[in-house]
Design an enzyme around this catalytic site. Structure first.
Site, PDB file in Angstrom:
ATOM      1  N   THR A 198       0.857  -1.175   0.000  1.00  0.00           N
ATOM      2  CA  THR A 198       0.000   0.000   0.000  1.00  0.00           C
ATOM      3  C   THR A 198       0.896   1.228   0.000  1.00  0.00           C
ATOM      4  OG1 THR A 198      -1.531  -1.271   1.334  1.00  0.00           O
ATOM      5  CG2 THR A 198      -1.929   1.098   1.155  1.00  0.00           C
ATOM      6  N   ASP A 230      -4.776   3.313  -0.714  1.00  0.00           N
ATOM      7  CA  ASP A 230      -5.387   3.017   0.586  1.00  0.00           C
ATOM      8  C   ASP A 230      -6.877   3.327   0.533  1.00  0.00           C
ATOM      9  OD1 ASP A 230      -5.233   1.861   3.072  1.00  0.00           O
ATOM     10  OD2 ASP A 230      -3.389   2.901   3.572  1.00  0.00           O
ATOM     11  N   GLU A 231      -7.580   2.927   1.594  1.00  0.00           N
ATOM     12  CA  GLU A 231      -9.045   2.992   1.544  1.00  0.00           C
ATOM     13  C   GLU A 231      -9.557   4.422   1.426  1.00  0.00           C
ATOM     14  OE1 GLU A 231      -7.236   2.367   4.109  1.00  0.00           O
ATOM     15  OE2 GLU A 231      -8.039   3.300   5.922  1.00  0.00           O
ATOM     16  N   LYS A 268      -0.435  -6.093  12.477  1.00  0.00           N
ATOM     17  CA  LYS A 268      -0.833  -5.102  13.481  1.00  0.00           C
ATOM     18  C   LYS A 268      -2.332  -5.089  13.776  1.00  0.00           C
ATOM     19  CE  LYS A 268      -1.538  -1.273  10.237  1.00  0.00           C
ATOM     20  NZ  LYS A 268      -1.159   0.062   9.764  1.00  0.00           N
ATOM     21  N   HIS A 288     -11.364  -3.425  -0.201  1.00  0.00           N
ATOM     22  CA  HIS A 288     -10.790  -3.109   1.107  1.00  0.00           C
ATOM     23  C   HIS A 288     -11.933  -3.122   2.108  1.00  0.00           C
ATOM     24  CE1 HIS A 288      -9.091  -0.918   4.443  1.00  0.00           C
ATOM     25  NE2 HIS A 288      -7.899  -0.936   3.889  1.00  0.00           N
ATOM     26  N   LYS A 310      -1.068  -0.638  -4.143  1.00  0.00           N
ATOM     27  CA  LYS A 310      -2.468  -0.448  -3.777  1.00  0.00           C
ATOM     28  C   LYS A 310      -2.711   0.941  -3.222  1.00  0.00           C
ATOM     29  CE  LYS A 310      -5.595  -2.005  -0.145  1.00  0.00           C
ATOM     30  NZ  LYS A 310      -5.435  -0.808   0.666  1.00  0.00           N
ATOM     31  N   SER A 320      -2.738  -7.809   5.075  1.00  0.00           N
ATOM     32  CA  SER A 320      -2.159  -6.472   5.027  1.00  0.00           C
ATOM     33  C   SER A 320      -2.165  -5.846   6.410  1.00  0.00           C
ATOM     34  CB  SER A 320      -2.997  -5.613   4.064  1.00  0.00           C
ATOM     35  OG  SER A 320      -2.469  -4.320   3.976  1.00  0.00           O
TER      36      SER A 320
END
Lengths: 135, 486
Positions: B175, B205-206, B335, B295, B203, B380
């Site tokens: 990303t 991001d959202e 994470k 996503h 990619k 991810s």
């Protein structure tokens, strides 16, 4: 440039012993092993030439290695790849594919840009003619 | 607990006034679900003093035909068929006051091929029902007859691999970071470096849509320059998930069309656009030979807490029906939230043609997918090359591993970060196929590969101690029973 198609192109070229083990892995999974070669390894060039039929019903990787040796003898100046084909329902396609032979001088591509409407560009990847043709 | 409470029938049943749900036909412990029934499993937490059977029957009622009082107009319908039937209620192991309620719904209650309709029934009004403290939709059994009314993933794992000519290993992505603030030109630089270095995908991001710092068209144009340059430089197919999420369907179609015209193999949407928009984009993707990346932005607001909401395993099932090709499904080691067993359940739902009931993975039903395309899970968030053996072991081969920080944050630069990830991955696949115990020998295999790859050596050094070991909140309620050795 180093063509990075296939499963192991970022590793040093596989030795025959390493190739043997990958073939054995394919056979253990019941996959047919296919040898293909080409001098047209464009990223969208799907159909490389088949070195015979895919090898179904093989028990030992030695058979594949013999065919590979023969293929290399004839087409050692081209790209050769091995692939494992899984015919089981829901997949029925390639499961693994990796390059096992590269020409002495690897392919080079260049990007052609055709400027079209607005700021858009039509891109085409074409093969760059070899810079130094050996006699 | 699963005793009959006496369903009232005939004239008595339709006397005006209020009647307990469990006596109105919404609690039928003898009912055997039909193969064509939709089955939902809810975690019901009744208010203090509310009978769990009555609470569960109320869930069945409120998610199907019932209202708060008896209505005579039921008699104008084949009401018994349309009533959802709660047929089993179990105490949740180790969670006093919570109950698993199994509810069967006749297929005629649902519109063909519509997640909006399915979800409006199953998670419509009922989640705000006062006699319940909390309610969670844990799992669903979707009958083959209903599965077959959906398109399913526009491309699917097999065809995606064929189109990209990438087999036998997880795909690698990143990303672009920072996720906000880069101009189109700088953004494309990150894409180029990462793809040229050796990743398959980058990619958006959202929340990268079209903001003052970067209009969407700028992003698309520069990204496609980057993709094509990287493709020509490597001789390998590359892609970047261009996020077409926008305020309206018209805007999304406009962006998707532009992405296609520019030759992008993939576009991306966010879960927050809604189920109907997702299904529309899935149809668009199939019509236009474009892979559709989803996503799961927003899902944790309702999937993470165990007491209330909708489990992600249900969202994963809905998204496979809806027809996206990629879905973020957790990393386990990264994470973000992700218990290993629960995550395994999600991955199975995405990729298998048949999911057997597996309570220890949170999978409550046998689910046949009737050859619907497979959905590629995406891992991810906080993963790096040093975890490659664990990732391969936990997530398998048909997955996109997204190393955002783990590529862009590399001390030697983005290309080096990408090289490190690709070398680590290929070395691990080679070792696994050779039959080595790669899970235990993982660090050794990586160290060996790093001997001839300085970028990998630097990556291993930089992130060697990074782990995210926190307690998961969404864990299975059942643990496998250890069998005595025989």
């Amino acid at each position: 440039m180093r063509l990075t198609q296939g499963c192991f192109s970022f590793l040093p070229d596989l030795t025959d012993d390493q190739i043997y083990k990958q073939v054995q892995y394919c056979l253990a999974n019941g996959w047919a092993v296919n040898i293909e070669f080409t001098d047209d390894p464009h990223p969208r060039s799907t159909y490389w030439e088949m070195w015979g039929l895919p090898m179904f019903d093989l028990a030992d990787a030695a058979g594949v290695m013999m065919e590979l040796a023969e293929c290399r003898r004839v087409y050692g100046d081209r790209y050769i790849r091995l692939s494992g084909f899984d015919a089981s329902h829901g997949w029925e396609s390639v499961r693994i594919s990796f390059i096992v032979n590269r020409p002495p001088q690897e392919v080079e591509f260049e990007l052609l840009r055709q400027e079209v409407a607005g700021r858009s560009v039509r891109y085409t990847t074409v093969r760059r003619p070899p810079q130094h043709v050996s006699p | 607990m699963n005793a009959h409470t006496g369903t009232v029938s005939g004239k008595e049943r339709y006397r005006s006034g209020v009647m307990e749900y469990k006596r109105m036909g919404y609690w039928e412990p003898d009912y055997v679900p039909k193969d064509t029934d939709v089955i939902a499993l809810f975690r019901v937490t009744p208010q203090d003093g509310v009978d769990p059977i009555e609470a569960s029957a109320a869930v069945a009622g409120e998610s199907s035909t019932a209202t708060w009082t008896v209505v005579w107009t039921d008699r104008l319908t084949a009401a018994e068929k349309y009533r959802a039937k709660c047929y089993r209620v179990d105490e949740v192991p180790g969670a006093p006051g919570q109950y698993f309620a199994y509810i069967a719904y006749d297929l005629d209650l649902f519109e063909s091929g519509s997640i909006a309709n399915l979800s409006a029934s199953i998670i419509g009004n009922v989640f705000g029902f006062k006699p319940l403290k909390a309610l969670r939709l844990e799992d669903m059994r979707l009958p083959v007859a209903y599965v077959k009314t959906f398109q399913g993933p526009a491309t699917g794992i097999v065809v995606e691999r064929e189109r990209l000519d990438k087999f036998g290993r997880p795909l690698l992505g990143a990303t672009v970071k920072p996720k906000l603030g880069l101009s189109g030109r700088n953004y494309g630089r990150v894409v180029y470096e990462a793809l040229k270095g050796g990743l398959d995908f980058t990619k958006d991001d959202e929340n990268i849509n079209s903001q003052p710092f970067m209009h969407w068209r700028e992003r698309f144009l520069y990204c496609m320059e980057a993709v094509n340059r990287a493709q020509a430089a490597s001789g390998e197919m590359k892609g970047t998930y261009l996020n077409v999420t926008a305020a309206t369907m018209e805007d999304m179609y406009e962006r998707a069309e532009f992405a296609k015209e520019l030759g992008s193999v993939v576009v991306m949407i966010d879960l927050v656009i809604g189920y109907t928009a997702i299904q529309s984009m899935a149809k668009w993707a199939r019509r236009n030979d474009v892979i559709l990346h989803l996503h799961r932005a927003g899902h944790s607001t309702y999937t993470r807490q165990k007491s209330h909401g909708v489990s992600f395993r249900v969202i994963a099932k809905w998204m496979r029906l809806a027809g996206v090709d990629h879905i973020h499904a957790g990393t386990v080691v990264g994470k973000l939230e992700g218990d290993p067993n629960t995550t395994r359940g999600y991955y199975d739902i995405c990729r298998d043609d048949f999911n057997p009931m597996k309570l220890e993975h949170g999978v409550f039903f046998d689910q046949s997918w009737a050859s619907l395309n497979k959905l590629m899970p995406v891992a991810s968030g906080g993963i790096h090359a040093g975890q490659m053996h664990q990732l391969l072991d936990l997530l398998g081969e048909d997955v996109v591993l997204q190393f955002g920080g783990g590529t862009i944050g590399h001390p030697m630069g983005i290309q080096a970060g990408a090289i490190a990830n690709r070398v680590a991955l290929e070395a691990m696949i080679l070792a696994r196929n050779e039959g080595r115990d790669y899970v235990h020998e993982g660090p050794e295999i990586l160290a060996k590969a790093a001997e001839s790859c300085t970028p990998l050596k630097a990556a291993l050094e930089t992130w060697k101690d990074v782990t995210f070991n926190y307690q998961s909140t969404d864990t299975p309620d059942f643990v496998p029973t250890a069998l005595a050795a025989v």
